[in-house]
Design a protein around this motif. Structure first.
Motif, PDB file in Angstrom:
ATOM      1  N   ALA A   1      65.361 -12.713   4.593  1.00  0.00           N
ATOM      2  CA  ALA A   1      64.412 -13.680   4.043  1.00  0.00           C
ATOM      3  C   ALA A   1      65.131 -14.533   3.011  1.00  0.00           C
ATOM      4  O   ALA A   1      65.432 -14.062   1.911  1.00  0.00           O
ATOM      5  N   MET A   2      65.414 -15.786   3.361  1.00  0.00           N
ATOM      6  CA  MET A   2      66.051 -16.690   2.418  1.00  0.00           C
ATOM      7  C   MET A   2      65.006 -17.154   1.401  1.00  0.00           C
ATOM      8  O   MET A   2      63.880 -17.506   1.761  1.00  0.00           O
ATOM      9  N   GLN A   3      65.381 -17.175   0.132  1.00  0.00           N
ATOM     10  CA  GLN A   3      64.429 -17.539  -0.922  1.00  0.00           C
ATOM     11  C   GLN A   3      65.198 -18.173  -2.081  1.00  0.00           C
ATOM     12  O   GLN A   3      65.759 -17.462  -2.923  1.00  0.00           O
ATOM     13  N   PRO A   4      65.205 -19.493  -2.162  1.00  0.00           N
ATOM     14  CA  PRO A   4      65.967 -20.164  -3.218  1.00  0.00           C
ATOM     15  C   PRO A   4      65.377 -19.892  -4.598  1.00  0.00           C
ATOM     16  O   PRO A   4      64.249 -19.418  -4.738  1.00  0.00           O
ATOM     17  N   ALA A   5      66.141 -20.234  -5.614  1.00  0.00           N
ATOM     18  CA  ALA A   5      65.734 -19.952  -6.991  1.00  0.00           C
ATOM     19  C   ALA A   5      64.443 -20.666  -7.362  1.00  0.00           C
ATOM     20  O   ALA A   5      63.703 -20.214  -8.243  1.00  0.00           O
ATOM     21  N   GLY A   6      64.134 -21.776  -6.698  1.00  0.00           N
ATOM     22  CA  GLY A   6      62.918 -22.515  -7.013  1.00  0.00           C
ATOM     23  C   GLY A   6      61.643 -21.833  -6.573  1.00  0.00           C
ATOM     24  O   GLY A   6      60.542 -22.248  -6.975  1.00  0.00           O
ATOM     25  N   VAL A   7      61.742 -20.804  -5.721  1.00  0.00           N
ATOM     26  CA  VAL A   7      60.569 -20.040  -5.279  1.00  0.00           C
ATOM     27  C   VAL A   7      60.621 -18.682  -5.971  1.00  0.00           C
ATOM     28  O   VAL A   7      61.474 -17.856  -5.660  1.00  0.00           O
ATOM     29  N   PRO A   8      59.722 -18.431  -6.931  1.00  0.00           N
ATOM     30  CA  PRO A   8      59.783 -17.168  -7.682  1.00  0.00           C
ATOM     31  C   PRO A   8      59.681 -15.962  -6.751  1.00  0.00           C
ATOM     32  O   PRO A   8      58.964 -15.975  -5.751  1.00  0.00           O
ATOM     33  N   ARG A   9      60.393 -14.905  -7.101  1.00  0.00           N
ATOM     34  CA  ARG A   9      60.318 -13.649  -6.346  1.00  0.00           C
ATOM     35  C   ARG A   9      59.433 -12.659  -7.101  1.00  0.00           C
ATOM     36  O   ARG A   9      59.520 -12.541  -8.317  1.00  0.00           O
ATOM     37  N   THR A  10      58.621 -11.960  -6.358  1.00  0.00           N
ATOM     38  CA  THR A  10      57.771 -10.921  -6.939  1.00  0.00           C
ATOM     39  C   THR A  10      58.395  -9.578  -6.596  1.00  0.00           C
ATOM     40  O   THR A  10      58.304  -9.109  -5.465  1.00  0.00           O
ATOM     41  N   LEU A  11      59.038  -8.987  -7.587  1.00  0.00           N
ATOM     42  CA  LEU A  11      59.753  -7.723  -7.398  1.00  0.00           C
ATOM     43  C   LEU A  11      58.986  -6.549  -7.974  1.00  0.00           C
ATOM     44  O   LEU A  11      59.560  -5.516  -8.313  1.00  0.00           O
ATOM     45  N   GLN A  12      57.679  -6.711  -8.072  1.00  0.00           N
ATOM     46  CA  GLN A  12      56.820  -5.635  -8.571  1.00  0.00           C
ATOM     47  C   GLN A  12      56.965  -4.389  -7.707  1.00  0.00           C
ATOM     48  O   GLN A  12      56.925  -4.451  -6.485  1.00  0.00           O
ATOM     49  N   LYS A  13      57.137  -3.241  -8.353  1.00  0.00           N
ATOM     50  CA  LYS A  13      57.224  -1.984  -7.620  1.00  0.00           C
ATOM     51  C   LYS A  13      55.830  -1.520  -7.218  1.00  0.00           C
ATOM     52  O   LYS A  13      54.878  -1.646  -7.995  1.00  0.00           O
ATOM     53  N   LEU A  14      55.726  -0.989  -6.013  1.00  0.00           N
ATOM     54  CA  LEU A  14      54.432  -0.598  -5.463  1.00  0.00           C
ATOM     55  C   LEU A  14      54.378   0.903  -5.234  1.00  0.00           C
ATOM     56  O   LEU A  14      55.359   1.509  -4.789  1.00  0.00           O
ATOM     57  N   GLN A  15      53.233   1.491  -5.513  1.00  0.00           N
ATOM     58  CA  GLN A  15      52.962   2.830  -5.034  1.00  0.00           C
ATOM     59  C   GLN A  15      52.593   2.740  -3.559  1.00  0.00           C
ATOM     60  O   GLN A  15      52.168   1.690  -3.068  1.00  0.00           O
ATOM     61  N   ARG A  16      52.779   3.818  -2.838  1.00  0.00           N
ATOM     62  CA  ARG A  16      52.553   3.774  -1.395  1.00  0.00           C
ATOM     63  C   ARG A  16      51.142   3.309  -1.073  1.00  0.00           C
ATOM     64  O   ARG A  16      50.164   3.799  -1.638  1.00  0.00           O
ATOM     65  N   ASP A  17      51.043   2.329  -0.172  1.00  0.00           N
ATOM     66  CA  ASP A  17      49.783   1.758   0.312  1.00  0.00           C
ATOM     67  C   ASP A  17      49.051   0.947  -0.754  1.00  0.00           C
ATOM     68  O   ASP A  17      47.890   0.578  -0.562  1.00  0.00           O
ATOM     69  N   GLU A  18      49.704   0.655  -1.863  1.00  0.00           N
ATOM     70  CA  GLU A  18      49.080  -0.211  -2.864  1.00  0.00           C
ATOM     71  C   GLU A  18      48.996  -1.632  -2.311  1.00  0.00           C
ATOM     72  O   GLU A  18      49.945  -2.154  -1.729  1.00  0.00           O
ATOM     73  N   GLN A  19      47.843  -2.274  -2.518  1.00  0.00           N
ATOM     74  CA  GLN A  19      47.627  -3.626  -2.027  1.00  0.00           C
ATOM     75  C   GLN A  19      47.963  -4.615  -3.144  1.00  0.00           C
ATOM     76  O   GLN A  19      47.336  -4.610  -4.198  1.00  0.00           O
ATOM     77  N   ALA A  20      48.961  -5.452  -2.925  1.00  0.00           N
ATOM     78  CA  ALA A  20      49.351  -6.439  -3.923  1.00  0.00           C
ATOM     79  C   ALA A  20      50.025  -7.603  -3.209  1.00  0.00           C
ATOM     80  O   ALA A  20      50.648  -7.426  -2.157  1.00  0.00           O
TER      81      ALA A  20
ATOM     82  N   PRO B   1      63.539 -20.208   5.551  1.00  0.00           N
ATOM     83  CA  PRO B   1      64.226 -19.599   6.698  1.00  0.00           C
ATOM     84  C   PRO B   1      64.046 -18.079   6.705  1.00  0.00           C
ATOM     85  O   PRO B   1      64.228 -17.408   5.687  1.00  0.00           O
ATOM     86  N   THR B   2      63.692 -17.561   7.864  1.00  0.00           N
ATOM     87  CA  THR B   2      63.492 -16.122   8.042  1.00  0.00           C
ATOM     88  C   THR B   2      64.077 -15.712   9.384  1.00  0.00           C
ATOM     89  O   THR B   2      63.867 -16.389  10.387  1.00  0.00           O
ATOM     90  N   GLU B   3      64.807 -14.633   9.403  1.00  0.00           N
ATOM     91  CA  GLU B   3      65.388 -14.110  10.634  1.00  0.00           C
ATOM     92  C   GLU B   3      65.085 -12.621  10.736  1.00  0.00           C
ATOM     93  O   GLU B   3      64.914 -11.939   9.723  1.00  0.00           O
ATOM     94  N   ALA B   4      65.040 -12.159  11.966  1.00  0.00           N
ATOM     95  CA  ALA B   4      64.827 -10.729  12.199  1.00  0.00           C
ATOM     96  C   ALA B   4      65.663 -10.295  13.388  1.00  0.00           C
ATOM     97  O   ALA B   4      65.985 -11.100  14.276  1.00  0.00           O
ATOM     98  N   TRP B   5      66.022  -9.014  13.391  1.00  0.00           N
ATOM     99  CA  TRP B   5      66.761  -8.416  14.494  1.00  0.00           C
ATOM    100  C   TRP B   5      66.034  -7.156  14.941  1.00  0.00           C
ATOM    101  O   TRP B   5      65.590  -6.350  14.105  1.00  0.00           O
ATOM    102  N   VAL B   6      65.907  -6.994  16.238  1.00  0.00           N
ATOM    103  CA  VAL B   6      65.187  -5.859  16.816  1.00  0.00           C
ATOM    104  C   VAL B   6      66.105  -5.154  17.798  1.00  0.00           C
ATOM    105  O   VAL B   6      66.731  -5.795  18.658  1.00  0.00           O
ATOM    106  N   MET B   7      66.148  -3.821  17.698  1.00  0.00           N
ATOM    107  CA  MET B   7      67.039  -3.056  18.571  1.00  0.00           C
ATOM    108  C   MET B   7      66.498  -1.640  18.737  1.00  0.00           C
ATOM    109  O   MET B   7      66.019  -1.024  17.780  1.00  0.00           O
ATOM    110  N   ALA B   8      66.548  -1.149  19.958  1.00  0.00           N
ATOM    111  CA  ALA B   8      66.176   0.236  20.241  1.00  0.00           C
ATOM    112  C   ALA B   8      67.421   1.111  20.146  1.00  0.00           C
ATOM    113  O   ALA B   8      68.457   0.799  20.731  1.00  0.00           O
ATOM    114  N   THR B   9      67.307   2.195  19.382  1.00  0.00           N
ATOM    115  CA  THR B   9      68.389   3.163  19.274  1.00  0.00           C
ATOM    116  C   THR B   9      67.847   4.524  19.704  1.00  0.00           C
ATOM    117  O   THR B   9      66.626   4.721  19.746  1.00  0.00           O
ATOM    118  N   PRO B  10      68.705   5.478  20.001  1.00  0.00           N
ATOM    119  CA  PRO B  10      68.191   6.807  20.359  1.00  0.00           C
ATOM    120  C   PRO B  10      67.347   7.431  19.252  1.00  0.00           C
ATOM    121  O   PRO B  10      66.472   8.258  19.527  1.00  0.00           O
TER     122      PRO B  10
END
Length: 751
Positions: A82-101, A64-73
């Motif tokens: 982003a729903m992600q149950p414990a059975g789906v591993p999460r990749t929490l690797q930290k990225l440098q800007r524009d790093e491809q991973a 399940p994935t949801e998004a909200w879009v809104m224009a502000t001044p």
């Protein structure tokens, strides 16, 4: 502490209140903290219909994935849950800007002008790493651009959330009508553990059209003016020459409204804070390098004018400040300016740059584009003045993108050049057309033709790997996504192509059959394989415009495998088997490489990339019509350390070392008919070694404001004798042609 489930329930109720025009109140403000507050997002449009686009099945996303879009001044606000149950591993690797991973991440892509020509990608990972890029030519991404936007991410037991705020001054925009602005939007989520991509709308960059398939959306026509000044100061110490150098200057960005923006740079410093990859090039074609210099990446999308030829473009920004006409190092840029805007459906832009040294050049470019309902028509005019060479080069390009039906996309380019030097004028022309046809059940066809005349010259300001070329191909592709559930593969993309290449005088250079398959595995890995079978032909470039060399039939094959991080390890590997040269299929060479990456933790990783190559029949030009036939072997070592110390600090270490040996088999003189005879000229063995090493520390003072401390060392050595490549690789670490320490300070003031 906010309660996640009550938040989601409240936001679900707000869906019934969503309006076609997504507007917050005049005093509304979103706090970008990665925590979705129902009060802040009241009135936003809620999006839940995310469809699987990698693999391209169109089925509802597995998570399940949801998004909200809104224009502000203040800007365009977007939130993801982003729903992600414990059975789906999460990749929490930290990225440098524009790093491809391949990590858990979400993407917002926006075409602010709604015409399908230029888009902007904003990515946030689950660890709050970011990537931003400009999208042109429907699906061509360039991460050279860095924008100033807000982002945050947070995680909990059920999943993770991200918020973004994209200010209205980030990019050019069409003027609103009746207080409303039409844009196009695309949202997606990628699951790092599997590589699955879920998107709204169901657009894919694997199709010929991507930007044009974004969802139209009507927003309030907010405008935000901005004047930003970014001064810099830098100091360089050259440890080889024992010299110091100090410099200073400024970049200026001014956007008075959504329809006009100007960027200027005064005495720019393009110091060595970014390093190019080492490339060994004994061929006649120039190597292409991308550009990370901030001035040349800001608002550059309008000036994109490309052809199907690899990397070709009429405005190649690396020419500005490139090797000077007198051969004495790079050109010294005194100032550069570009501005762009729009009037109705017509966009305009101008690019100006001057070099101030005695051999300095003047660069000029004018761009106009008009958007019709199902097509775009543009024109670009460039001029470069070379006083030192008494040369002036003008190039005119016309580009046309046409979408006659939902399945057909046709792109056409016309190019003409006019060069005056020492009282002589040379005229040249070129044209390209390529048409993509999207059929049913995953089938596609592509037709392409390119003509670059023998006298066409665009490389004073642009980039074209070669002129004097006629090329055509037909390609058929089949995407397979209905694989059995028990298969290790999630999808296959097969492509078959036949092509013919001649020069502009009718000489047959090559006929080729290509078969390739790109596969995505269910564990997030990818596998690519390609086979090229080439006919006999001619190499008309090796003798630098003299006699062409006749070559026998040959082949080359490539297999590449990439496995994303699992636990503490990720790795890439490839292998090639190929023939060529004068021996054709009688001698077969190979190359192979493996690049494991070890993650000490989510913030620190080490990569070791080791590759080796054996070209059994390597042809190298010597002089005149003389070529050498060699047995070539090389070993290359690349290493990297990436440490994201915290949200503001990063340390990067980059190493490249190469050892190459070439033992001569025979020296040949190329005859007028392309045949060869043994040469009386001396042709001997040779070897070379290269080194590139850089340590870069960056501290972010504020958005787009940094302190850099960079140490770099490198060198190359060419020897007219043979030495083993393994020993050369070790000896490369003693090279010290250049050794520098650079300290650079930049700070962006927004006024």
């Amino acid at each position: 502490m906010r309660h996640r489930r009550s938040t989601l329930l409240f936001l679900a109720i707000l869906q019934c209140l969503a309006l076609p025009v997504l507007a917050a109140g005049p005093d509304a403000r979103v706090t970008v903290d990665g925590v979705i507050d129902p009060v802040e997002w009241q009135g936003a449009r809620r999006i839940t219909d995310f469809r699987t686009t990698q693999p391209l099945t169109g089925a509802p996303g597995s998570l399940p994935t949801e998004a909200w879009v809104m224009a502000t001044p203040q800007g365009l606000a977007v939130a993801f849950r982003a729903m992600q149950p414990a059975g789906v591993p999460r990749t929490l690797q930290k990225l440098q800007r524009d790093e491809q991973a391949q990590v858990d991440r979400v993407n917002l892509m926006v075409d602010f002008e709604g015409d399908g020509r230029t888009g902007y990608n904003f990515m946030v990972s689950a660890s709050n790493g970011i990537n931003d890029a400009v999208i042109t030519n429907q699906s061509q991404f360039s991460t050279d651009w860095d924008g100033n936007w807000q982002h945050a991410a947070s995680s909990d037991a059920d999943g993770w959330s991200a918020e973004m705020l994209i200010p209205w001054y980030i990019a050019p925009m069409a003027k609103g009508v009746d207080g409303k602005r039409a844009v196009r939007l695309y949202l997606d989520r990628v699951v790092g553990a599997t590589g699955e991509r879920m998107a709204w709308p169901q657009a894919s960059f694997e199709r010929p059209r991507f930007l044009s398939d974004f969802a139209p959306m009507e927003l309030p026509a907010y405008d935000t003016a901005l004047l930003a000044v970014t001064p810099y100061a830098s100091g360089l110490y050259d440890n080889v020459r024992g010299e110091s150098r100090f410099d200073g200057g400024a970049d200026i960005f001014w956007k008075p409204n959504g329809q006009f923006q100007l960027t200027a740079t005064l005495n720019p410093d393009f110091g060595q804070v970014e390093s190019d990859d080492l490339v060994v090039n004994f061929g006649a074609n120039e190597t292409f390098y991308s550009d990370k210099r901030p001035f040349f990446t800001e608002n550059q999308g309008l000036f994109e004018f490309t052809t199907p030829s690899d990397f070709s473009q009429l405005l190649y920004t690396r020419r500005v400040g490139g090797p000077a006409d007198d051969g004495r190092g790079p050109g010294d840029i005194t100032a550069a300016l570009k501005f762009n805007g729009n009037v109705g459906s017509t966009k305009y832009g101008m690019f100006l740059a001057d070099e101030g040294d005695p051999a300095g050049r003047a660069f000029r470019a004018l761009r106009l584009v008009h958007d019709f309902r199902s097509q775009n028509l543009g024109v670009m005019l460039t001029r470069v003045e070379h006083p030192y060479l008494e040369r002036t080069a003008d190039v005119l390009g016309v580009d046309h993108d046409w979408r006659p039906t939902a399945r057909w996309t046709v792109r056409t380019r016309l190019i003409a050049s006019d060069v005056a030097q020492a009282g002589q004028r040379t005229h040249g022309s070129g044209a390209t057309v390529w048409a993509d046809y999207e059929m049913a059940r995953g089938w596609r066809q592509q037709f392409m033709a390119m003509h670059f005349g023998d006298s066409l010259e665009v490389n004073d300001f642009g980039y074209l790997s070669r002129n004097n070329l006629n090329y055509r191909h037909y390609q058929v592709s089949k995407r397979v996504t209905d694989l059995p559930a028990g298969s290790a593969f999630a999808s296959h993309d097969w492509r078959a192509r036949v092509s013919a290449t001649d020069n502009d005088h009718g000489l047959p250079l090559q006929r080729q059959f290509r078969l390739s398959r790109q596969s995505q595995l269910r564990d997030g890995s990818s596998l690519f394989a390609q086979l090229n079978v080439n006919s006999a032909g001619y190499d008309d470039r090796i003798t630098r415009g003299r006699h062409p060399l006749r070559t026998p039939p040959n082949f080359n094959s490539h297999v590449e495998f990439s496995r994303p991080r699992k636990g503490a390890w990720a790795f890439d590997a490839y292998t090639d088997v190929m023939s060529g040269g004068l021996a054709g299929n009688r001698r077969v060479g190979w190359s192979a490489g493996i690049a494991p990456t070890w993650f000490a933790n989510d913030a620190l990783s080490y990569t070791l990339d080791l590759s080796a190559e054996h070209v059994a029949d390597w042809m190298v030009w010597q002089d005149g019509n003389t070529v050498g036939e060699y047995d070539e072997r090389s070993v290359q070592l690349n290493g990297a350390v990436n440490w994201t110390i915290d949200d503001r600090q990063e340390l990067r270490v980059k190493l490249q070392a190469l050892g190459l040996e070439a033992r001569v088999r025979q020296g040949w003189d190329v005859q007028t008919d392309g045949s060869v005879l043994p040469s009386a000229n001396a042709v001997g063995d040779f070897s070379l070694r290269n080194l590139g090493f850089q340590v870069r520390y960056r501290y972010e003072l504020a958005p787009l404001s940094y302190v850099y401390v960079v140490y770099g060392r490198g060198g190359d050595m060419f020897n007219e004798y043979w030495r083993p490549s393994e020993r050369l690789l070790g000896d490369a670490f003693s090279l010290r042609d250049a050794e520098q320490l650079v300290v650079k300070f930049t700070y962006r003031f927004e006024l």
